[in-house]
Structures are given as C-alpha cells and as structure tokens.
Design a protein around this motif. Structure first.
Motif, short mmCIF file in Angstrom:
data_model
loop_
_atom_site.label_atom_id
_atom_site.label_comp_id
_atom_site.label_asym_id
_atom_site.label_seq_id
_atom_site.Cartn_x
_atom_site.Cartn_y
_atom_site.Cartn_z
N UNK A 7 -8.59 -7.99 -7.29
CA UNK A 7 -7.30 -8.64 -7.05
C UNK A 7 -6.39 -7.75 -6.21
N UNK A 8 -5.52 -8.37 -5.45
CA UNK A 8 -4.47 -7.63 -4.73
C UNK A 8 -3.35 -7.35 -5.71
N UNK A 9 -3.39 -6.20 -6.33
CA UNK A 9 -2.37 -5.84 -7.31
C UNK A 9 -1.86 -4.45 -6.95
N UNK A 10 -0.53 -4.29 -6.88
CA UNK A 10 0.05 -3.03 -6.42
C UNK A 10 1.06 -2.49 -7.45
N UNK A 35 -9.00 -5.47 -12.75
CA UNK A 35 -9.75 -6.13 -11.67
C UNK A 35 -9.06 -5.90 -10.33
N UNK A 36 -8.65 -4.64 -10.11
CA UNK A 36 -7.90 -4.30 -8.90
C UNK A 36 -8.84 -4.00 -7.74
N UNK A 37 -8.42 -4.41 -6.56
CA UNK A 37 -9.24 -4.20 -5.36
C UNK A 37 -9.29 -2.72 -4.98
N UNK A 38 -8.16 -2.01 -5.22
CA UNK A 38 -8.05 -0.64 -4.73
C UNK A 38 -7.29 0.20 -5.74
N UNK A 39 -7.76 1.45 -5.97
CA UNK A 39 -7.07 2.35 -6.90
C UNK A 39 -7.35 3.80 -6.53
N UNK A 55 -1.98 6.61 -11.85
CA UNK A 55 -2.97 5.83 -11.10
C UNK A 55 -2.24 4.87 -10.16
N UNK A 56 -2.55 4.97 -8.87
CA UNK A 56 -1.95 4.09 -7.86
C UNK A 56 -2.88 2.91 -7.62
N UNK A 57 -2.29 1.73 -7.58
CA UNK A 57 -3.07 0.51 -7.35
C UNK A 57 -2.60 -0.17 -6.07
N UNK A 229 2.89 -1.74 -15.50
CA UNK A 229 2.92 -1.20 -14.14
C UNK A 229 4.33 -0.86 -13.70
N UNK A 230 4.45 0.26 -13.02
CA UNK A 230 5.72 0.68 -12.43
C UNK A 230 5.70 0.29 -10.95
N UNK A 231 6.87 0.00 -10.36
CA UNK A 231 6.88 -0.44 -8.95
C UNK A 231 6.43 0.66 -8.00
N UNK A 232 5.85 0.24 -6.91
CA UNK A 232 5.36 1.15 -5.86
C UNK A 232 6.41 2.19 -5.47
#
Length: 297
Positions: A7-10, A35-39, A55-57, A229-232
């Motif tokens: 998933x596209x999750x940030x 189910x994150x696309x990128x981490x 951990x950055x998503x 989750x905390x904001x980017x």
C-alpha cells in the motif's frame, strides 16, 4: 501489468525495539504488518540494544537523511574489568584488568569524551571497508584498523557507579558508537570495559516512551498500528517551514522552482507545504524554492 506490492502509506512509526532483534527485522515486520510498499529506518541499533527505532514508511523515507543528523540520547551500562572483541557483552573477552575506577576518576575521564572528539568505530560495526561491512570482515577473522572519525558529544554523564559497573547517559550527534565510548573509557581508566546494556531513549523528535511494543506489531492490529503513525513532517522540525502559493505548489510538484510565502536564509534548506500537506524539501532562493525532494502524497 501486475500491481506493485503493498500500500501507499506514508509516515513514521516509532518502535521500542527489544533486545535480540535486528533493526532490519523490525523494519520488515512493520512493513509486513502495514502492508506498506516502502519502509526504512533512521539509525541502526545493535541487536542487543533496546529503545527508539524510528521506521519511515512511503514518502517519509525521503526525510531519513535529514533525521540522521539529529542528536540522539543513550542510557548504557559499562562493565569494568574486561574488553571484548565486539566491545559489548555478546563478544569474546580479549583482555582483562583487576583495576576498578573510582567515581572521581570516571567523572574526570568523561570530560575528555565530550565536545568534538575523534572516535574509532568498533570492529564489529556497519562501517564500510573497501566496500564491505566491517562486521563481515571481523567475523571472517580479519584484524581491522578502522580510521577514527569525528563525533560531537553534547553530554556524557555518570548516573550511577558500583564496583564493577557504571551507568552513563550520553547525548551525541551522527555516527556515534556507544561501544567505542565504553572501550576507550575503559582503556583511559586502565580498568578496560565493554557495554553490558544499551538503550536509545530518544532520537531527534522520537522518544522511546512513545514507541510501539514490538510484540504488538501484527497484521491483525493493522488499523491500530496505522493510528500510531506520526506525520512525515515530524522529521523536518529543525528546518524552516514555508507555504507554497497555489501556483507555486503546482510548479513544485512538477519538479520546478515555485513561489512560497514566509522567509528563510538565502540558500537554506527548507520544507514546503500547502493545506494538503508537505510538498517538498528544497533550497530557498528569495521567494522561490528549488525542490530537491518532492513528496507524492
């Protein structure tokens, strides 16, 4: 064409890492659970260490280079009387000493380990030597002579002292190795030493007290985990925040310089947002921001 996996999750997830788990394993479990696309993560912790692993998503992975420069704080225990090949309790003892330092001797020695210091990383570390990780070479039996590198130590204080151990607190900049501090302090005091326990209590804006328990990271609890989750942009607190104009936002999202409101020093690195959220990190050039990293949120 097949769909890209995940998933596209940030955003950022702060995990309170337990001992006996690698940083890579934590990232993998978070990515799987959400189910994150990128981490990715900001700053490795040794497998035996506990505490903050941020951990950055998704798009938050673009902010990792900016957070790794932030100060970090550690609580750790040094065992006197033995030096190990890994500079922590997991290694083999290579030297022993019967000497034990007094509280005054420890406090006096600590002053030499604060401010701008030069530090030789442990042989068992992720430092690269001719393209290979030092720990891979060390495990293969190579005797390594790693180069000293600069480190900023903001604070190093003695919290508690017993005959064979000392509890210390350190705040330092990028690239610090607590194991090297324990090793070098032990040598300085003539007692030798290694790290017995190590906990990262905070790292930049991330605090261990806010960390998610590793055991709670599970796909069954995906909604709960996503709510943690905390904001980017939490990773960008040390740089000026500017607002894009409507037209500027369109230009920046296309990778072009765009108009912003607010001011910063000419050439300074800033982040830019609009009502929809963060747009980019870039350089402020008198009313315009030239984007370096554009967020696709």
């Amino acid at each position: 064409m097949g769909r890209k996996k995940g998933r596209d999750i940030s955003g950022w997830l702060v995990v309170d890492k337990p001992a006996g788990v690698t940083s890579t394993s934590v990232v993998g479990k978070v990515r799987w659970a959400l189910d994150a696309k990128k981490a990715g993560h900001a700053g490795t912790l040794d497998p035996d260490a506990t505490g903050v692993l941020a951990v950055a998503l998704g798009e938050a992975t673009k902010t990792v280079p900016y957070i790794t420069d932030a100060l970090k704080a550690y609580d750790f225990t040094v065992n006197w009387g033995a030096e190990t090949d890994t500079d922590d309790a997991s290694g083999q003892v290579v030297k022993r000493s019967d000497m034990r330092p007094t509280v005054d001797q420890i406090r006096d020695a600590l002053t030499g380990f604060t401010g701008d210091i030069m530090q030789v990383p442990p042989a068992y570390s992720a430092v690269k030597v001719d393209g290979e990780r030092a720990y891979d070479l060390a495990r293969g039996g190579e005797q390594l002579e790693l180069a000293a590198r600069p480190l900023w130590v903001e604070e190093l204080s003695l919290e508690n002292s017993k005959a064979d151990t000392a509890q210390l607190h350190m705040v330092c900049g990028k690239g610090g190795y607590v194991r090297s501090i324990a090793r070098d302090l032990g040598r300085e005091l003539g007692s030798l030493g290694h790290v017995a326990h190590l906990r990262r209590v905070w790292s930049g804006p991330f605090d261990a007290d806010q960390g998610v328990d590793f055991e709670k990271i599970d796909r069954e609890a995906q909604d709960w985990l996503e709510a943690q989750l905390l904001p980017l942009e939490i990773a960008l607190g040390d740089m000026p925040a500017l607002r894009a104009t409507t037209e500027g936002a369109v230009r920046i999202r296309n990778g072009n310089p765009g108009q912003v409101t607010g001011t910063a020093e000419f050439g300074e690195t800033v982040w830019v947002g609009d009502p929809a959220g963060p747009i980019c990190i870039g350089r402020y050039m008198g009313g315009l921001v030239h984007p370096d990293r554009v967020f696709n949120l």
